[in-house]
Design a protein around this motif. Sequence first.
Motif, short mmCIF file in Angstrom:
data_model
loop_
_atom_site.label_atom_id
_atom_site.label_comp_id
_atom_site.label_asym_id
_atom_site.label_seq_id
_atom_site.Cartn_x
_atom_site.Cartn_y
_atom_site.Cartn_z
N VAL A 1 -7.89 -7.43 -0.04
CA VAL A 1 -8.03 -6.13 0.59
C VAL A 1 -9.48 -5.70 0.49
O VAL A 1 -10.08 -5.79 -0.59
CB VAL A 1 -7.11 -5.11 -0.09
CG1 VAL A 1 -7.40 -3.70 0.39
CG2 VAL A 1 -5.65 -5.47 0.16
N SER B 1 -4.08 3.98 -0.28
CA SER B 1 -4.53 2.90 -1.14
C SER B 1 -3.72 1.65 -0.85
O SER B 1 -2.53 1.74 -0.55
CB SER B 1 -4.34 3.30 -2.61
OG SER B 1 -4.79 2.28 -3.47
N CYS B 2 -4.39 0.51 -0.93
CA CYS B 2 -3.72 -0.77 -0.75
C CYS B 2 -4.20 -1.75 -1.80
O CYS B 2 -5.31 -1.62 -2.32
CB CYS B 2 -3.97 -1.32 0.65
SG CYS B 2 -3.22 -0.33 1.95
N GLU C 1 -3.64 6.62 5.29
CA GLU C 1 -3.56 5.52 4.34
C GLU C 1 -4.31 5.92 3.09
O GLU C 1 -5.42 6.42 3.16
CB GLU C 1 -4.12 4.22 4.93
CG GLU C 1 -5.57 4.24 5.34
CD GLU C 1 -6.02 2.90 5.89
OE1 GLU C 1 -5.18 2.15 6.42
OE2 GLU C 1 -7.22 2.60 5.79
N THR D 1 -10.26 -1.35 4.17
CA THR D 1 -9.18 -0.64 4.82
C THR D 1 -7.87 -1.35 4.50
O THR D 1 -7.89 -2.48 4.01
CB THR D 1 -9.39 -0.56 6.34
OG1 THR D 1 -8.40 0.31 6.91
CG2 THR D 1 -9.25 -1.95 6.97
N CYS D 2 -6.76 -0.70 4.76
CA CYS D 2 -5.47 -1.33 4.53
C CYS D 2 -5.13 -2.23 5.72
O CYS D 2 -5.41 -1.87 6.86
CB CYS D 2 -4.38 -0.28 4.37
SG CYS D 2 -4.49 0.65 2.82
N GLY E 1 0.80 -1.21 0.00
CA GLY E 1 0.00 0.00 0.00
C GLY E 1 0.84 1.26 0.00
O GLY E 1 2.06 1.23 0.16
#
Length: 124
Positions: free
Chosen positions: A104, A48-49, A46, A107-108, A34
């Motif tokens: 995923v 993006s993952c 955060e 959330t990450c 991420g």
Amino acid sequence: QVQLVESGGGLVQAGGSLRLSCRASQLIEDYAMGWFRQAPGKEREELSCISWNGGSAFYADSVKGRFTITRDNAARTLYLQMNSLKPEDSALYYCAARASLVPVQDTCPHMNYRGPGTQVTVSS
């Protein structure tokens, strides 16, 4: 232990684009990865993952529709394409990884490894 090194940051005008890269020291095919950022005086965010195989991804509302995360496992590299950049996108951007074969979702996952980061500055 996975070592990560980011590149591609720099100075860009508002509305412009940048593409960040994150190169890993070893194969990443078993890792969720991420992108995160932190601006001075602000908490880590955060962004993006992406799952180990690229089959699922998460985007924060602040970047949804503007940023795109991709990965090339053969090249051991994670990417973040950033379009329509805004001054509030200015921050230190870093990539992170966690050994995980779970998709995923909203959330990450908690990451175990991170790189030193690359600075992105967006001028108005």
